[in-house]
Motif scaffolding. Structure first.
Motif, PDB file in Angstrom:
ATOM      1  N   VAL A 209       0.842  -1.204   0.000  1.00  0.00           N
ATOM      2  CA  VAL A 209       0.000   0.000   0.000  1.00  0.00           C
ATOM      3  C   VAL A 209       0.873   1.249   0.000  1.00  0.00           C
ATOM      4  N   ALA A 210       1.978   1.233   0.736  1.00  0.00           N
ATOM      5  CA  ALA A 210       2.885   2.389   0.768  1.00  0.00           C
ATOM      6  C   ALA A 210       3.425   2.682  -0.623  1.00  0.00           C
ATOM      7  N   ASP A 211       3.747   1.610  -1.379  1.00  0.00           N
ATOM      8  CA  ASP A 211       4.230   1.817  -2.754  1.00  0.00           C
ATOM      9  C   ASP A 211       3.146   2.449  -3.624  1.00  0.00           C
ATOM     10  N   ARG A 212       1.893   2.019  -3.456  1.00  0.00           N
ATOM     11  CA  ARG A 212       0.810   2.599  -4.249  1.00  0.00           C
ATOM     12  C   ARG A 212       0.593   4.067  -3.882  1.00  0.00           C
ATOM     13  N   LEU A 213       0.677   4.411  -2.607  1.00  0.00           N
ATOM     14  CA  LEU A 213       0.526   5.805  -2.180  1.00  0.00           C
ATOM     15  C   LEU A 213       1.655   6.668  -2.751  1.00  0.00           C
ATOM     16  N   ALA A 214       2.872   6.126  -2.735  1.00  0.00           N
ATOM     17  CA  ALA A 214       4.012   6.879  -3.278  1.00  0.00           C
ATOM     18  C   ALA A 214       3.862   7.078  -4.784  1.00  0.00           C
ATOM     19  N   ALA A 215       3.389   6.047  -5.485  1.00  0.00           N
ATOM     20  CA  ALA A 215       3.182   6.171  -6.929  1.00  0.00           C
ATOM     21  C   ALA A 215       2.118   7.220  -7.236  1.00  0.00           C
ATOM     22  N   ALA A 216       1.080   7.277  -6.390  1.00  0.00           N
ATOM     23  CA  ALA A 216       0.033   8.278  -6.585  1.00  0.00           C
ATOM     24  C   ALA A 216       0.592   9.692  -6.402  1.00  0.00           C
ATOM     25  N   GLU A 217       1.498   9.864  -5.450  1.00  0.00           N
ATOM     26  CA  GLU A 217       2.118  11.173  -5.257  1.00  0.00           C
ATOM     27  C   GLU A 217       2.968  11.562  -6.468  1.00  0.00           C
ATOM     28  N   THR A 218       3.684  10.585  -7.027  1.00  0.00           N
ATOM     29  CA  THR A 218       4.483  10.860  -8.228  1.00  0.00           C
ATOM     30  C   THR A 218       3.580  11.264  -9.389  1.00  0.00           C
ATOM     31  N   LEU A 219       2.441  10.580  -9.524  1.00  0.00           N
ATOM     32  CA  LEU A 219       1.484  10.925 -10.572  1.00  0.00           C
ATOM     33  C   LEU A 219       0.941  12.338 -10.358  1.00  0.00           C
ATOM     34  N   ALA A 220       0.644  12.682  -9.104  1.00  0.00           N
ATOM     35  CA  ALA A 220       0.127  14.022  -8.806  1.00  0.00           C
ATOM     36  C   ALA A 220       1.169  15.091  -9.122  1.00  0.00           C
ATOM     37  N   ASP A 221       2.438  14.813  -8.831  1.00  0.00           N
ATOM     38  CA  ASP A 221       3.510  15.764  -9.160  1.00  0.00           C
ATOM     39  C   ASP A 221       3.596  15.974 -10.671  1.00  0.00           C
ATOM     40  N   ALA A 222       3.486  14.875 -11.430  1.00  0.00           N
ATOM     41  CA  ALA A 222       3.570  14.979 -12.887  1.00  0.00           C
ATOM     42  C   ALA A 222       2.391  15.769 -13.451  1.00  0.00           C
ATOM     43  N   ALA A 223       1.194  15.536 -12.882  1.00  0.00           N
ATOM     44  CA  ALA A 223       0.012  16.267 -13.346  1.00  0.00           C
ATOM     45  C   ALA A 223       0.144  17.746 -13.040  1.00  0.00           C
ATOM     46  N   ALA A 224       0.685  18.073 -11.872  1.00  0.00           N
ATOM     47  CA  ALA A 224       0.870  19.482 -11.511  1.00  0.00           C
ATOM     48  C   ALA A 224       1.874  20.149 -12.440  1.00  0.00           C
ATOM     49  N   ALA A 225       2.962  19.452 -12.750  1.00  0.00           N
ATOM     50  CA  ALA A 225       3.972  20.014 -13.653  1.00  0.00           C
ATOM     51  C   ALA A 225       3.405  20.215 -15.046  1.00  0.00           C
TER      52      ALA A 225
END
Length: 360
Positions: free
Chosen positions: A27-43
């Motif tokens: 689950v921690a890996d999925r949460l971290a991947a979601a944060e990376t996706l959110a960073d990419a969307a923001a950029a």
């Protein structure tokens, strides 16, 4: 941290370890991947010209830190205030005839914002209080500079006006360069363009209709400036009709690829190249205006301020002007342009007279 998961400013090893403790590694890996996706969307949501501004501004912050022997990872209250004062006193990299030169307050404000954004993006916190104090010191120093009568920078762009649009339309010949220049200026004026918006237009973005043309601006600086606007045929003033100018240029251009630039480069020998960069659009507007005998210096932003000013003079509703130019309907910048149009006629001191005798 798991090897497949990258550390970001939002997912530090400490945050990741806490997630593992609460939910397990999967689950921690999925949460971290979601944060990376959110960073990419923001950029991805940041316009290219804004990204470029932040990149250039970060280099100014790095230059300050090197010169002052300060760590570039610390956006403290004192560091940001010192940065603001440095920007205004000696921040420009190229000295003037009398020694070091400071930035204009507006440029200093942009560089301060870029430094704060850059620090936060790199995982170095900057408090709101520190940022606010630096802005306050900047505004105070800018007021002192204004009181001395010193003028820095080029100031606001002169607004394009109808008389000078006629000068340009008359001066542009029927060569490909002349037709492109005329279409660029008239089309850009009629949708209150930024130089970056003109630079990113493709053929597919400008479509012909029975009553004029429609322009889809997809490279807007803000959410509101991403828009599709109509530019009707101007039958009252056909010489400055943007729709006609665009169709004449399109016929001479001859391009059929829908992703071809709407306003490409054309060299001195008439060879058509790739899309113009925003700086090239600004330089082109200045060159076209000077060549046409416009007595004041125009820049790319003159087209943007010009529509708001001339629209106001012609009695257009502020909401219609805001929607055409992609401004917020209470935009301070737009209202300042309108104030330029109103300062003589719609003026509290205009036409004052005594009331008739016996009246109040």
């Amino acid at each position: 941290m798991d090897g497949a998961v990258e550390s970001t400013r939002h997912v530090t090893p400490e945050v990741y370890a806490a997630w593992v403790a609460r939910h397990g590694t999967e689950v921690a890996d999925r949460l971290a991947a979601a944060e990376t996706l959110a960073d990419a969307a923001a950029a991805d949501s940041v316009p290219p010209n804004t990204t470029d501004t932040y990149t250039k501004g970060w280099k100014v912050w790095q230059r300050f830190c090197t010169e002052q022997n300060m760590p570039e990872t610390e956006g403290t209250r004192g560091a940001l205030v010192a940065y603001v004062l440095w920007l205004l006193d000696r921040g420009q990299s190229t000295p003037g005839p009398n020694g070091p030169r400071g930035y204009a307050p507006a440029s200093a404000h942009s560089h301060l914002t870029a430094a704060v954004v850059g620090l936060r993006d790199r995982g170095h916190p900057v408090t709101k209080d520190a940022h606010s104090e630096a802005r306050a010191r900047l505004e105070s120093a800018a007021t002192r500079i204004a009181k001395t009568g010193e003028r820095r920078g080029r100031g606001k762009a002169h607004a394009a006006d109808l008389d000078n649009l006629h000068r340009i339309a008359d001066a542009c010949d029927d060569t490909q360069t002349g037709l492109r220049d005329k279409a660029l200026v008239l089309t850009g004026f009629h949708f209150a363009s930024r130089a970056s918006e003109v630079a990113h237009l493709m053929l597919v973005d400008i479509t012909s209709h029975a009553r004029g043309i429609k322009v889809a601006i997809v490279a807007g600086k803000t959410r509101r400036s991403v828009r599709t606007v109509a530019i009707p045929y101007n039958n009252d003033e056909p010489a400055i009709c943007a729709a006609r100018a665009w169709l004449h240029w399109l016929d001479a251009y001859g391009a059929t690829n829908p992703t071809a630039p709407a306003f490409p480069r054309i060299d001195r020998w008439g060879h058509i190249g790739d899309a113009m960069a925003p700086d090239s659009v600004t330089a082109a507007v200045t060159r076209i205006a000077q060549r046409s005998g416009v007595p004041i210096r125009w820049t790319g932003h003159s087209l943007r301020s010009g529509l708001a000013t001339e629209g106001r003079k012609n009695g257009k509703d502020s909401i219609l002007i805001a929607d055409q130019g992609g401004w917020a309907r209470n935009s301070k910048a737009m209202l300042e342009y309108m104030q330029t149009a109103d300062e003589w006629d719609d003026n509290a001191a205009a036409g004052l007279r005594r009331p008739p005798k016996g009246g109040r």
